[in-house]
Scaffold this motif. Structure first.
Motif, PDB file in Angstrom:
ATOM      1  N   LEU A 171      50.047  41.253  49.994  1.00  0.00           N
ATOM      2  CA  LEU A 171      50.376  40.327  48.855  1.00  0.00           C
ATOM      3  C   LEU A 171      49.226  39.573  48.567  1.00  0.00           C
ATOM      4  O   LEU A 171      48.793  38.943  47.679  1.00  0.00           O
ATOM      5  CB  LEU A 171      51.530  39.710  49.241  1.00  0.00           C
ATOM      6  CG  LEU A 171      52.872  40.118  48.611  1.00  0.00           C
ATOM      7  CD1 LEU A 171      54.352  39.202  49.129  1.00  0.00           C
ATOM      8  CD2 LEU A 171      52.854  40.357  47.280  1.00  0.00           C
ATOM      9  N   GLU A 173      46.065  39.930  48.635  1.00  0.00           N
ATOM     10  CA  GLU A 173      45.067  40.552  47.745  1.00  0.00           C
ATOM     11  C   GLU A 173      45.587  39.996  46.335  1.00  0.00           C
ATOM     12  O   GLU A 173      44.580  39.710  45.637  1.00  0.00           O
ATOM     13  CB  GLU A 173      45.134  42.017  47.619  1.00  0.00           C
ATOM     14  CG  GLU A 173      44.602  42.700  48.953  1.00  0.00           C
ATOM     15  CD  GLU A 173      44.791  44.018  49.064  1.00  0.00           C
ATOM     16  OE1 GLU A 173      44.321  44.766  50.110  1.00  0.00           O
ATOM     17  OE2 GLU A 173      45.103  44.728  48.011  1.00  0.00           O
ATOM     18  N   GLU A 174      46.744  40.040  45.967  1.00  0.00           N
ATOM     19  CA  GLU A 174      47.064  39.607  44.652  1.00  0.00           C
ATOM     20  C   GLU A 174      46.853  37.743  44.559  1.00  0.00           C
ATOM     21  O   GLU A 174      46.290  37.229  43.464  1.00  0.00           O
ATOM     22  CB  GLU A 174      48.518  39.617  44.348  1.00  0.00           C
ATOM     23  CG  GLU A 174      49.134  39.126  43.025  1.00  0.00           C
ATOM     24  CD  GLU A 174      48.534  39.918  41.786  1.00  0.00           C
ATOM     25  OE1 GLU A 174      48.569  38.962  40.862  1.00  0.00           O
ATOM     26  OE2 GLU A 174      47.890  40.843  41.763  1.00  0.00           O
ATOM     27  N   GLY A 177      43.317  36.623  44.230  1.00  0.00           N
ATOM     28  CA  GLY A 177      42.743  37.209  43.209  1.00  0.00           C
ATOM     29  C   GLY A 177      41.529  37.991  43.323  1.00  0.00           C
ATOM     30  O   GLY A 177      40.350  37.596  42.634  1.00  0.00           O
ATOM     31  N   LEU A 198      51.567  47.292  45.972  1.00  0.00           N
ATOM     32  CA  LEU A 198      51.142  46.185  44.921  1.00  0.00           C
ATOM     33  C   LEU A 198      51.431  46.688  43.405  1.00  0.00           C
ATOM     34  O   LEU A 198      52.041  46.162  42.576  1.00  0.00           O
ATOM     35  CB  LEU A 198      49.705  45.821  45.065  1.00  0.00           C
ATOM     36  CG  LEU A 198      49.323  45.043  46.091  1.00  0.00           C
ATOM     37  CD1 LEU A 198      47.974  44.452  46.179  1.00  0.00           C
ATOM     38  CD2 LEU A 198      50.373  43.971  46.228  1.00  0.00           C
ATOM     39  N   TYR A 203      51.653  44.673  40.147  1.00  0.00           N
ATOM     40  CA  TYR A 203      50.346  44.137  40.460  1.00  0.00           C
ATOM     41  C   TYR A 203      49.082  45.097  40.438  1.00  0.00           C
ATOM     42  O   TYR A 203      49.747  46.178  40.584  1.00  0.00           O
ATOM     43  CB  TYR A 203      50.278  43.202  41.775  1.00  0.00           C
ATOM     44  CG  TYR A 203      51.051  42.390  41.736  1.00  0.00           C
ATOM     45  CD1 TYR A 203      51.415  41.305  40.940  1.00  0.00           C
ATOM     46  CD2 TYR A 203      51.941  42.306  43.103  1.00  0.00           C
ATOM     47  CE1 TYR A 203      52.360  40.383  41.263  1.00  0.00           C
ATOM     48  CE2 TYR A 203      52.848  41.109  43.434  1.00  0.00           C
ATOM     49  CZ  TYR A 203      52.917  40.101  42.357  1.00  0.00           C
ATOM     50  OH  TYR A 203      54.078  39.237  42.586  1.00  0.00           O
ATOM     51  N   LYS A 204      47.955  44.749  40.231  1.00  0.00           N
ATOM     52  CA  LYS A 204      47.027  45.857  39.971  1.00  0.00           C
ATOM     53  C   LYS A 204      46.557  46.250  41.478  1.00  0.00           C
ATOM     54  O   LYS A 204      46.589  45.649  42.462  1.00  0.00           O
ATOM     55  CB  LYS A 204      45.743  45.209  39.317  1.00  0.00           C
ATOM     56  CG  LYS A 204      45.027  44.383  40.212  1.00  0.00           C
ATOM     57  CD  LYS A 204      43.695  44.034  39.214  1.00  0.00           C
ATOM     58  CE  LYS A 204      42.702  43.485  40.178  1.00  0.00           C
ATOM     59  NZ  LYS A 204      41.655  42.692  39.237  1.00  0.00           N
ATOM     60  N   LYS A 205      46.122  47.472  41.450  1.00  0.00           N
ATOM     61  CA  LYS A 205      45.687  48.233  42.873  1.00  0.00           C
ATOM     62  C   LYS A 205      44.427  47.682  43.181  1.00  0.00           C
ATOM     63  O   LYS A 205      43.523  47.683  42.402  1.00  0.00           O
ATOM     64  CB  LYS A 205      46.000  49.724  42.672  1.00  0.00           C
ATOM     65  CG  LYS A 205      45.212  50.363  43.864  1.00  0.00           C
ATOM     66  CD  LYS A 205      45.523  51.903  43.442  1.00  0.00           C
ATOM     67  CE  LYS A 205      44.756  52.764  44.726  1.00  0.00           C
ATOM     68  NZ  LYS A 205      44.845  54.181  44.391  1.00  0.00           N
ATOM     69  N   ARG A 206      44.177  47.650  44.414  1.00  0.00           N
ATOM     70  CA  ARG A 206      42.739  46.820  44.919  1.00  0.00           C
ATOM     71  C   ARG A 206      42.273  48.041  45.634  1.00  0.00           C
ATOM     72  O   ARG A 206      42.603  48.903  46.095  1.00  0.00           O
ATOM     73  CB  ARG A 206      42.964  45.719  45.950  1.00  0.00           C
ATOM     74  CG  ARG A 206      42.955  44.259  45.273  1.00  0.00           C
ATOM     75  CD  ARG A 206      44.037  44.248  44.315  1.00  0.00           C
ATOM     76  NE  ARG A 206      43.908  42.691  43.530  1.00  0.00           N
ATOM     77  CZ  ARG A 206      44.823  42.203  42.963  1.00  0.00           C
ATOM     78  NH1 ARG A 206      46.044  42.766  42.809  1.00  0.00           N
ATOM     79  NH2 ARG A 206      44.910  41.044  42.277  1.00  0.00           N
TER      80      ARG A 206
END
Length: 535
Positions: A171, A173-174, A177, A198, A203-206
């Motif tokens: 989390l 990572e989200e 930002g 995510l 949420y977008k994948k990092r």
């Protein structure tokens, strides 16, 4: 940097990494803008030399124009099976922040371009708590345990706090930002969990960048919780020398060699920063070939493999290099404010006070720290077997005299043939607090001698004609009361301080300071070693 192409930026970002997950995603972002990366660390034990590896990569990221966030994960430090008690977490977070800044500054990394964030500054908000609940609702116990297997301390009955750890790291990572998270390859399973979970939460994948792990001096990786495996960033120069002297560094062995691996993963990359040509010099007497300088790690490794570089010379050179690295960091902390912060974050342990019987001394704390505290006896190995789970160790049945038979685990299988372990006299330390080693309770320590690089290790040899339980004496010192002996707790380091004065004389005698290990049949000796240490 504006002058760098996206391909050049990716090359700098990915160099010396062990693995990258999401390369294509990073390349797409770099074609449009600079990358946002975060690196996190939980303030548990004192940071060690292994931290130079991520520090050099942070320098690379900045060179490539990346925006870097350093997360001081104070909540994670507490969640990891309470490695950091809540009352100390705040001070340890301050300590980590200051030490990381000192380390980065010492290698020329501009800290004004970094953003430091405390995990509790956003992880205790309502928004984060709700997201965490959603994460928990979609993550199984199995997946949580698997993800944290190499990062979270594993115990038989894990607490819920440790199971929450991997999901919260995902989390982050989200909530920070970022486009990518950077960490050690030991965190790979957490990164895979993040890539899976995510998107499941909307949420977008990092992407994920993984560096190699620095091997410890006595284990697979340096650990903040294992003092024998690592050298702290504020370690005193003499302690650096001592720990390097004890490190495993077998002649010609390049596969299991923490000292050599440190040169590869830390020293050469550090000395290659900013386009510089790395130089690593080993000083040695002319009779042993004179000084030798290396500009590539591969050349050093090849010479060590061919036994052209002696382990003792390598250790000395690495110890000097480490002390040179740590000098600016020690200087940074050489003031009353940061000395007090260090004490607040890692309080000096108070002497343990226990109830004692009225006929015993009131407090062992007032006793001298010398050989009179250590019960060393002649003992006999009745039988020795190879440890079922570790072929490098023996499990021995040892007669310590007067019917006192004990089980002893020793890491001698690589050095002493099994047949030489049967029905022989040894010197045993018999008043150490028993402890589990490799799953077996060991109730004594067999004393052995070694040469400078630990390539030869031999058991101490009491003279013939003695029996199990016979005394080993030291002129001018009394004996431990065997009817009611003091149990030496490893936390108090009594044996460690005393044994620092053990050594082998040039004529092969076991010594405490300058005193022989004496028995009624003569001195204790070594089979072939002339000079060295005893442990």
């Amino acid at each position: 940097m504006a002058s760098l192409t996206p391909a050049e930026k990716y090359s700098i970002i990915s160099r010396n990494l062990q693995e990258v997950l999401g390369k294509e995603q990073i390349e797409t972002i770099l074609a449009e803008r600079d990358l946002n990366i975060y690196w996190g660390t939980a303030p548990t034990g004192k940071p060690h030399l292994g931290y130079f590896v991520p520090m050099t990569k942070i320098a690379d990221f900045l060179e490539a124009g990346c925006h870097i966030t350093i997360l001081i994960a104070d909540i994670h430090a507490f969640l990891d099976n309470m490695k950091a008690p809540m009352e100390l977490v705040g001070k340890r977070a301050e300590y980590y922040t200051e030490l990381i800044k000192a380390t980065l500054t010492s290698i020329g990394v501009p800290i004004d371009k970094l953003k430091f964030v405390l995990g509790s500054s956003y992880q205790l908000t309502a928004e984060y708590s709700l997201a965490n609940m959603k994460m928990c609702s979609k993550t199984t116990e199995h997946d949580a345990k698997k993800a944290g297997a190499e990062v979270v301390k594993q115990v038989a009955n894990p607490l819920l706090s440790g199971l929450m750890y991997p999901g919260m790291q995902a989390l982050d990572e989200e909530f920070l930002g970022v486009d990518a998270q950077f960490g050690g390859v030991d965190q790979r399973k957490i990164f895979v969990l993040a890539e899976k979970m995510l998107p499941a939460l909307g949420y977008k994948k990092r992407s994920h960048l993984m560096n190699t792990m620095v091997p410890g001096l006595a284990g697979p990786k340096m650990s903040s919780s294992d003092p024998d495996s690592k050298i702290d960033l504020l370690e005193a120069p003499q302690d650096v020398k001592r720990k390097l002297g004890r490190a495993f560094c077998e002649e010609g062995n390049i596969a299991e060699n923490g000292v050599l691996a440190f040169v590869k993963t830390v020293l050469f990359p550090l000395r290659s920063m900013n386009g510089k040509s790395p130089v690593f010099t080993i000083l040695r007497p002319e009779k042993f070939g004179g000084d030798v300088t290396y500009t590539t790690y591969e050349a050093l490794e090849e010479d060590f493999k061919e036994k052209k570089v002696h382990p003792g010379d390598l250790k000395n050179a690495v110890a000097d290099a480490i002390n040179e690295l740590l000098g600016p960091i020690r200087k940074w902390f050489d003031n009353d404010k940061l000395r007090q912060l260090t004490e607040d974050a890692y309080p000096t342990p108070k002497p343990e006070v226990k109830a004692v019987k009225s006929n015993k001394p009131a407090a062992n704390a007032n006793l001298p720290v010398d050989i009179s505290r250590v019960d060393i006896r002649v003992a006999r190995i009745v039988e020795a077997k190879v440890h079922e789970a570790n072929p490098n160790s023996y499990v021995s049945t040892v007669d310590c005299g007067n019917g006192d038979v004990r089980t002893v685990v020793s890491g001698l299988a690589k050095y002493v043939p099994l047949e030489e372990m049967q029905n022989r006299l040894v010197c045993a330390v018999c008043n150490l607090k028993p402890g589990k080693f490799q799953g077996i309770l060991s109730s004594a320590m067999l004393l052995a001698g070694s040469n400078a690089d630990d390539s030869v290790i031999e058991l101490l040899q009491p003279p013939a004609g003695l029996e199990a339980g016979d005394l080993i004496e030291f002129e001018g010192y009394g004996q431990v009361d065997r009817s009611s002996p003091e149990k030496l707790n490893p936390k108090h380091l009594i044996f460690e301080k005393v044994s620092a004065d053990f050594k082998i004389s040039p004529d092969g005698h076991a010594l405490y300071k300058e005193l022989q290990f004496k028995t009624k049949a003569g001195p204790v000796t070594l089979k072939s070693l002339k000079e060295g240490r005893i442990r």
